[in-house]
Design a protein around this motif. Structure first.
Motif, PDB file in Angstrom:
ATOM      1  N   GLY A 102     -12.010  -1.903   7.484  1.00  0.00           N
ATOM      2  CA  GLY A 102     -11.071  -2.394   6.501  1.00  0.00           C
ATOM      3  C   GLY A 102     -11.558  -2.093   5.100  1.00  0.00           C
ATOM      4  N   LEU A 103     -10.677  -1.592   4.264  1.00  0.00           N
ATOM      5  CA  LEU A 103     -11.034  -1.251   2.883  1.00  0.00           C
ATOM      6  C   LEU A 103     -10.072  -1.934   1.929  1.00  0.00           C
ATOM      7  CD1 LEU A 103     -11.777   2.592   3.093  1.00  0.00           C
ATOM      8  CD2 LEU A 103     -13.424   0.731   2.979  1.00  0.00           C
ATOM      9  N   LEU A 104     -10.620  -2.369   0.802  1.00  0.00           N
ATOM     10  CA  LEU A 104      -9.773  -2.881  -0.266  1.00  0.00           C
ATOM     11  C   LEU A 104     -10.351  -2.431  -1.600  1.00  0.00           C
ATOM     12  CD1 LEU A 104     -11.033  -5.647  -1.889  1.00  0.00           C
ATOM     13  CD2 LEU A 104     -10.793  -6.543   0.394  1.00  0.00           C
ATOM     14  N   ILE A 105      -9.463  -2.181  -2.537  1.00  0.00           N
ATOM     15  CA  ILE A 105      -9.850  -1.754  -3.882  1.00  0.00           C
ATOM     16  C   ILE A 105      -9.307  -2.775  -4.868  1.00  0.00           C
ATOM     17  CG2 ILE A 105      -9.659   0.051  -5.634  1.00  0.00           C
ATOM     18  CD1 ILE A 105      -9.264   2.069  -3.428  1.00  0.00           C
ATOM     19  N   THR A 106     -10.157  -3.194  -5.788  1.00  0.00           N
ATOM     20  CA  THR A 106      -9.733  -4.126  -6.828  1.00  0.00           C
ATOM     21  C   THR A 106      -9.915  -3.478  -8.195  1.00  0.00           C
ATOM     22  OG1 THR A 106     -11.879  -5.175  -7.265  1.00  0.00           O
ATOM     23  CG2 THR A 106     -10.625  -5.983  -5.369  1.00  0.00           C
TER      24      THR A 106
ATOM     25  N   VAL B  24      -5.058  -1.885  -0.144  1.00  0.00           N
ATOM     26  CA  VAL B  24      -5.771  -2.138   1.111  1.00  0.00           C
ATOM     27  C   VAL B  24      -5.295  -1.115   2.131  1.00  0.00           C
ATOM     28  CG1 VAL B  24      -6.053  -4.609   0.655  1.00  0.00           C
ATOM     29  CG2 VAL B  24      -4.063  -3.797   1.945  1.00  0.00           C
ATOM     30  N   ASN B  25      -6.075  -0.937   3.197  1.00  0.00           N
ATOM     31  CA  ASN B  25      -5.661  -0.004   4.234  1.00  0.00           C
ATOM     32  C   ASN B  25      -5.216  -0.751   5.482  1.00  0.00           C
ATOM     33  OD1 ASN B  25      -8.105  -0.878   5.185  1.00  0.00           O
ATOM     34  ND2 ASN B  25      -8.914   1.139   5.645  1.00  0.00           N
ATOM     35  N   GLU B  26      -4.758  -0.008   6.476  1.00  0.00           N
ATOM     36  CA  GLU B  26      -4.217  -0.606   7.689  1.00  0.00           C
ATOM     37  C   GLU B  26      -5.255  -1.406   8.469  1.00  0.00           C
ATOM     38  OE1 GLU B  26      -1.599  -1.857  10.432  1.00  0.00           O
ATOM     39  OE2 GLU B  26      -1.143  -0.833   8.541  1.00  0.00           O
ATOM     40  N   PRO B  27      -6.502  -0.903   8.630  1.00  0.00           N
ATOM     41  CA  PRO B  27      -7.504  -1.720   9.329  1.00  0.00           C
ATOM     42  C   PRO B  27      -7.760  -3.069   8.660  1.00  0.00           C
ATOM     43  CG  PRO B  27      -8.216   0.548   9.280  1.00  0.00           C
ATOM     44  CD  PRO B  27      -6.997   0.457   8.422  1.00  0.00           C
ATOM     45  N   PHE B  28      -7.624  -3.138   7.337  1.00  0.00           N
ATOM     46  CA  PHE B  28      -7.766  -4.425   6.650  1.00  0.00           C
ATOM     47  C   PHE B  28      -6.713  -5.399   7.150  1.00  0.00           C
ATOM     48  CE2 PHE B  28      -6.367  -7.318   3.326  1.00  0.00           C
ATOM     49  CZ  PHE B  28      -7.549  -7.888   2.895  1.00  0.00           C
TER      50      PHE B  28
ATOM     51  N   SER C 136      -0.290  -5.633   3.135  1.00  0.00           N
ATOM     52  CA  SER C 136      -0.573  -5.148   1.783  1.00  0.00           C
ATOM     53  C   SER C 136       0.176  -5.958   0.737  1.00  0.00           C
ATOM     54  CB  SER C 136      -0.208  -3.667   1.679  1.00  0.00           C
ATOM     55  OG  SER C 136      -0.359  -3.192   0.360  1.00  0.00           O
ATOM     56  N   ASP C 137       1.451  -6.252   0.999  1.00  0.00           N
ATOM     57  CA  ASP C 137       2.259  -6.998   0.018  1.00  0.00           C
ATOM     58  C   ASP C 137       1.734  -8.411  -0.194  1.00  0.00           C
ATOM     59  OD1 ASP C 137       3.898  -4.818  -0.261  1.00  0.00           O
ATOM     60  OD2 ASP C 137       5.325  -5.487   1.264  1.00  0.00           O
ATOM     61  N   GLU C 138       1.078  -8.976   0.814  1.00  0.00           N
ATOM     62  CA  GLU C 138       0.612 -10.356   0.711  1.00  0.00           C
ATOM     63  C   GLU C 138      -0.663 -10.504  -0.113  1.00  0.00           C
ATOM     64  OE1 GLU C 138       2.023 -12.539   4.805  1.00  0.00           O
ATOM     65  OE2 GLU C 138       0.486 -10.981   4.970  1.00  0.00           O
ATOM     66  N   VAL C 139      -1.433  -9.417  -0.283  1.00  0.00           N
ATOM     67  CA  VAL C 139      -2.716  -9.543  -0.982  1.00  0.00           C
ATOM     68  C   VAL C 139      -2.757  -8.806  -2.318  1.00  0.00           C
ATOM     69  CG1 VAL C 139      -4.009  -9.916   1.137  1.00  0.00           C
ATOM     70  CG2 VAL C 139      -3.698  -7.577   0.287  1.00  0.00           C
TER      71      VAL C 139
END
Length: 398
Positions: free
Chosen positions: A206-210, A219-223, A231-234
């Motif tokens: 899982g990957l996320l970029i801030t 964010v990506n799909e594994p996240f 994605s829309d929720e975070v």
């Protein structure tokens, strides 16, 4: 002269525009790309020499030194050699009294640009506005020095008409062209990095970029698969939405302190899925900085290590069971040793008793033998007398 300078400036801008299109659609790597770049810079030089600032027939100046120096600086040896051969061949074909000076104005920028490139790639000189301006000024100074190879009349004409304007305009033109080409190269590198990042984003972790304020921007799909959040929720929220409450403020202070000082942090974190389940994850965070060293993004990768924890827990339980079994075995061993020692003592006591009984028996046997020997002697002596008297009586006439 002003019109000619404008024409040469337009040629430089056209060269940059064509270079931008080439890099965008064909990239900047590969031999074919370098050859096409060399031809592009060479054509720019030829076109510039077709519309030069002419002092007299065979003696003219143009912006080829700027183009060739930039070809060497940003394109390297192959690009600058191709451009230089094209420019030199055309200048040789034009001929005239200034031909050899013109050929020197082809060779010197290429050599100077390659030297700048060599030292820049090794970190010796910077590639910034000041550095490019000094480079352009030195390039034009060498060109002015090469004019002393002309005849005195042509030298006086060249120096009086164009030395000062060229020393002012051409270094500035070098800066403008250099910054534009640097920007083109930087954009190409940024696009390449984005393609690499897009490929790297499609991984099992899982990957996320801030952004710099820790607001999630991607964010990506594994996240989504790991956390349950789409994605829309975070997006627009902070990673605190995943907090499980298991870590105190000191934990996060230490994490951010290490991340700020080193640009990286990794460790085990307990987070909460959307369904409320608390789970362990391995979290790795990297700070992304711009060319000024300012943090502009954070990239975090998360790996669900629930199965690893379950395996560790199972191993711990097995270890505890093995320890309990070892303790039981150890207790049995001690009890067996105690029983063996007790039995050994009993056997030793029995052996002592048997030895004493044997001694007593031997003593009794000896007493019996002595008694029997004495009794035999005591009985046999009277009996011999009796037997003797019986023999006498048998032989007498009584």
């Amino acid at each position: 002269m002003t019109l000619s300078l404008v024409q040469n400036a337009a040629i430089l801008l056209s060269c940059c525009w064509l270079q931008t299109l080439k890099v965008r659609y064909f990239g900047e790597k590969g031999r074919l790309t370098h050859i096409s770049s060399g031809v592009l810079f060479g054509c720019a030089c030829v076109i510039g020499m077709m519309t030069p600032i002419t002092l007299e027939p065979g003696v003219f100046v143009d912006a080829r030194s700027v183009v060739l120096s930039m070809a060497a600086l940003f394109g390297g040896a192959l690009v600058s050699i191709i451009a230089g051969v094209m420019a030199g061949a055309y200048r040789f074909w034009v001929g005239g009294a200034g031909m050899w000076v013109g050929l020197a104005n082809v060779i010197l920028p290429v050599v100077l640009g390659l030297l700048y490139r060599y030292f820049h790639l090794r970190g010796k000189v910077p590639l910034n506005i000041r550095g490019i301006f000094v480079f352009g000024f030195l390039n034009q100074a060498l060109f002015i020095l090469s004019l002393f190879a002309l005849s005195e009349a042509n030298l006086n004409l060249a120096v009086s008409h164009m030395a000062l304007p060229f020393m002012i305009v051409m270094p500035l033109a070098t800066v403008v062209l250099g910054i534009m080409l640097k920007d083109i190269a930087q954009r190409a590198e940024d696009e390449r990095q984005l393609r690499v990042a897009a490929t790297a984003f499609d991984v099992q972790q899982g990957l996320l970029i801030t952004d710099q304020n820790s607001c999630i921007i991607r964010v990506n799909e594994p996240f989504t698969r790991i956390t349950g959040y789409s994605s829309d929720e975070v997006i627009g929220k902070t990673p605190g939405i995943l907090s499980s409450g298991r870590h105190n403020a000191a934990f996060y202070r230490d994490m951010w302190s290490h991340l700020t000082s080193t640009g990286r942090w990794q460790g085990e974190v307990w987070n909460r899925r959307k369904n409320g389940e608390v789970f362990p994850e391995w979290l790795s965070i990297s700070a992304v900085q711009d060319n000024k060293g300012k943090t502009i993004n954070y990239v975090a990768s998360i790996q669900d290590i629930t199965e690893r924890h379950q395996s560790i827990l199972a191993l711990q339980q097995l270890s505890d069971q093995l320890k309990s079994a070892n303790q039981l075995v150890e207790q049995e061993r001690h009890q067996l040793e105690e029983r063996v020692e007790t039995r050994t003592r009993e056997l030793q006591e029995t052996n002592r008793e048997l030895a004493q009984a044997k001694i007593a028996a031997d003593s009794a046997n000896k007493a019996k033998s002595a008694f029997l020997a004495a009794m035999s002697h005591e009985i046999r002596t009277p009996m011999n007398g009796v037997i003797g008297m019986l023999d006498v009586l048998q032989q007498g006439s009584l």
